[in-house]
Write an enzyme that holds these catalytic residues in place. Structure first.
Site, short mmCIF file in Angstrom:
data_model
loop_
_atom_site.label_atom_id
_atom_site.label_comp_id
_atom_site.label_asym_id
_atom_site.label_seq_id
_atom_site.Cartn_x
_atom_site.Cartn_y
_atom_site.Cartn_z
N HIS A 47 -6.10 -13.24 -7.86
CA HIS A 47 -6.91 -12.22 -7.20
C HIS A 47 -8.29 -12.24 -7.85
O HIS A 47 -8.40 -12.22 -9.07
CB HIS A 47 -6.26 -10.84 -7.36
CG HIS A 47 -6.89 -9.78 -6.52
ND1 HIS A 47 -8.18 -9.34 -6.74
CD2 HIS A 47 -6.42 -9.06 -5.46
CE1 HIS A 47 -8.48 -8.39 -5.86
NE2 HIS A 47 -7.43 -8.22 -5.06
N LYS B 5 0.85 -1.19 0.00
CA LYS B 5 0.00 0.00 0.00
C LYS B 5 0.88 1.24 0.00
O LYS B 5 1.93 1.25 0.64
CB LYS B 5 -0.90 0.01 1.23
CG LYS B 5 -1.78 -1.22 1.40
CD LYS B 5 -2.86 -1.30 0.33
CE LYS B 5 -3.76 -2.52 0.57
NZ LYS B 5 -4.79 -2.65 -0.47
#
Length: 488
Positions: free
Chosen positions: A297, A179
């Site tokens: 994902h 992140k």
């Protein structure tokens, strides 16, 4: 037993008059149908349009997902049409929903190309969801026959071999997503990877939408990321990994990125669900040939899996992805920020991990499934979880799972490495308590506080996030509830 001449004549007279004949009368409904071991079975939740008979609606779904069109066609007589017609064989009302029904449909195995998810899905979900006879339609579950599963590779690596390669046993694996997922330079990205792995995580990962953008091209990310992996592995003595996302606009670009992953020595790479079924299968085959763990994902799945009345249940995606060849798939956390009813998530995990599953209506499993020789697929839990929930995560999800703490690592007040250490210490103290026979679920907060006395990063994490939870009602919940007499 073959049909009599009189029976064949009657069927021909009934079904092959020109014009439009109800699907049920055309042979797409058979309440007496005897299911074969080789049948592909599907169960749909259907909401018929007002005035449409549920049996006719189920027959229409069977017809439009197999051989039918809107009117009689004489070329049916040139085929083994009675064999190839899908058979709706059961319609049940959905508990507590007056206008919804469960429709069970059987498909002859010869309707499907061997080893092709694209062909399977073109039939099962290709056309029927836009059919006017239904107000809403959802594919809830499927049963794949062993003969059909044998034509698929299954997970490229599997849970057992993955643990052997990583030399990590007896606990969940730990990971985190870098992140912010967009905007970092390659050098800063690699630093995040190093800090997280050095602090105690097993994996760092790319997020779904980091590919090769102007602020950081893919090769730059791969090189700096792998430097972080190697330095962390050397410093900790553990095997480490980073999921490099090889998703791209063409298969040629994806293969190039995958080959570069192999060249630089990563143990794992990553793709997104949005690349499509054929591309996923292709990468699964490549990963098996090249001894690469393949992470998937589930980007985009909630566009069709979250709503209860229309689309497709995520358990079906779990089945298809296990067939397609992925080793990891995000499958819910129960306690995190993303959709995930506990019973539904348990059904997803069982679908990915069990050799055989039985009918379990409470978990949303409508069919028994024998997975033949296909390897197990590792579920991944990510999205809004932190170390203060460790006892709940282990209780709900077990050992065969990757627990990914993105914000719960990189948002730590003392930095990324401290966030990783907090998660690793929380995990290990909880596993030890469980292995000692303690009631770790109820004692979990006390176990964490005790461990935090000798681990500053864990104490800081517990002080920051405390008992933060995302207590929103799930939109996809069980239709059946467990009772005192259930399953007897």
């Amino acid at each position: 037993m073959s049909q009599s001449v009189e029976s064949r004549t009657r069927i021909k007279n009934e079904r092959y008059e020109s014009g439009v004949i109800p699907y049920a009368k055309m042979g797409y409904w058979d309440a007496d149908y005897q299911i074969k071991d080789t049948d592909v079975l599907a169960m749909f939740r259907m909401t018929p349009q007002k005035g449409v008979d549920p049996v006719e609606c189920a027959a229409a779904i069977a017809g439009e997902s197999s051989t039918a069109t809107w009117t009689v066609v004489w070329t049916d007589l040139l085929t083994a049409c009675d064999l190839y017609r899908a058979k709706a064989y059961r319609v049940d009302p959905v508990p507590g929903a007056a206008d919804q029904y469960f429709a069970y449909i059987a498909y002859e195995l010869d309707l499907f190309e061997e080893g092709s998810l694209a062909n399977l899905t073109a039939s099962i979900i290709g056309n029927v969801f836009g059919f006017k006879a239904v107000n809403a339609l959802r594919l809830e579950d499927m049963r794949m026959p062993v003969a059909y599963l044998k034509t698929f590779q299954g997970p490229a690596t599997g849970v057992i071999v993955e643990r052997e390669r990583l030399d990590k046993y007896g606990r969940p694996l730990l990971g985190a997503t870098v992140k912010p997922k967009l905007g970092l330079s390659g050098k800063n990205y690699g630093r995040v990877v190093y800090e997280g792995l050095k602090g105690g995580l097993d994996f760092l990962k790319d997020d779904e939408n980091i590919n090769s953008q102007p602020f950081m091209r893919w090769k730059e990310r791969f090189l700096f990321g792998m430097e972080g992996v190697n330095r962390a592995a050397a410093g900790t003595g553990e095997i480490k990994g980073h999921y490099f996302n090889i998703t791209a606009g063409t298969m040629e670009d994806m293969y190039e990125r995958a080959e570069f992953c192999k060249e630089i020595g990563t143990v794992i790479c990553m793709i997104d669900l949005v690349i499509g079924y054929t591309a996923i299968q292709s990468m699964g085959i490549w990963a098996r040939k090249n001894s690469m763990i393949l992470h998937l994902h589930r980007a985009g799945n909630s566009t069709y899996s979250r709503q209860k009345t229309h689309g497709m249940n995520f358990r079906v995606i779990c089945k298809w992805m296990r067939m397609a060849g992925v080793d990891h798939i995000h499958a819910g956390t129960v306690v995190g920020k993303l959709e995930g009813d506990p019973l539904m998530v348990k059904g997803f995990y069982d679908t990915l991990l069990e050799v055989k599953t039985e009918v379990n209506l409470v978990e949303g499993l409508f069919f028994a499934q024998d997975w033949a020789s296909l390897a197990k697929c590792m579920p991944v839990a990510s999205g809004g979880i932190h170390c203060g929930q460790m006892h709940q995560l282990i209780n709900y999800l077990g050992d065969d799972v990757v627990l990914q703490f993105g914000g719960g690592t990189i948002g730590h007040p003392d930095g990324i490495q401290s966030g990783a250490t907090a998660n690793r210490v929380a995990l290990e103290c909880m596993v030890i308590a469980r292995n000692e026979g303690r009631d770790y679920v109820n004692e979990g907060p006390d176990i964490l506080r005790t461990a935090a006395k000798s681990c500053g990063p864990l104490q800081s994490a517990l002080d920051l996030w405390k008992d933060i939870t995302f207590n929103y009602a799930s939109t996809d919940t069980a239709d059946f509830v467990e009772t005192a007499t259930a399953n007897r």
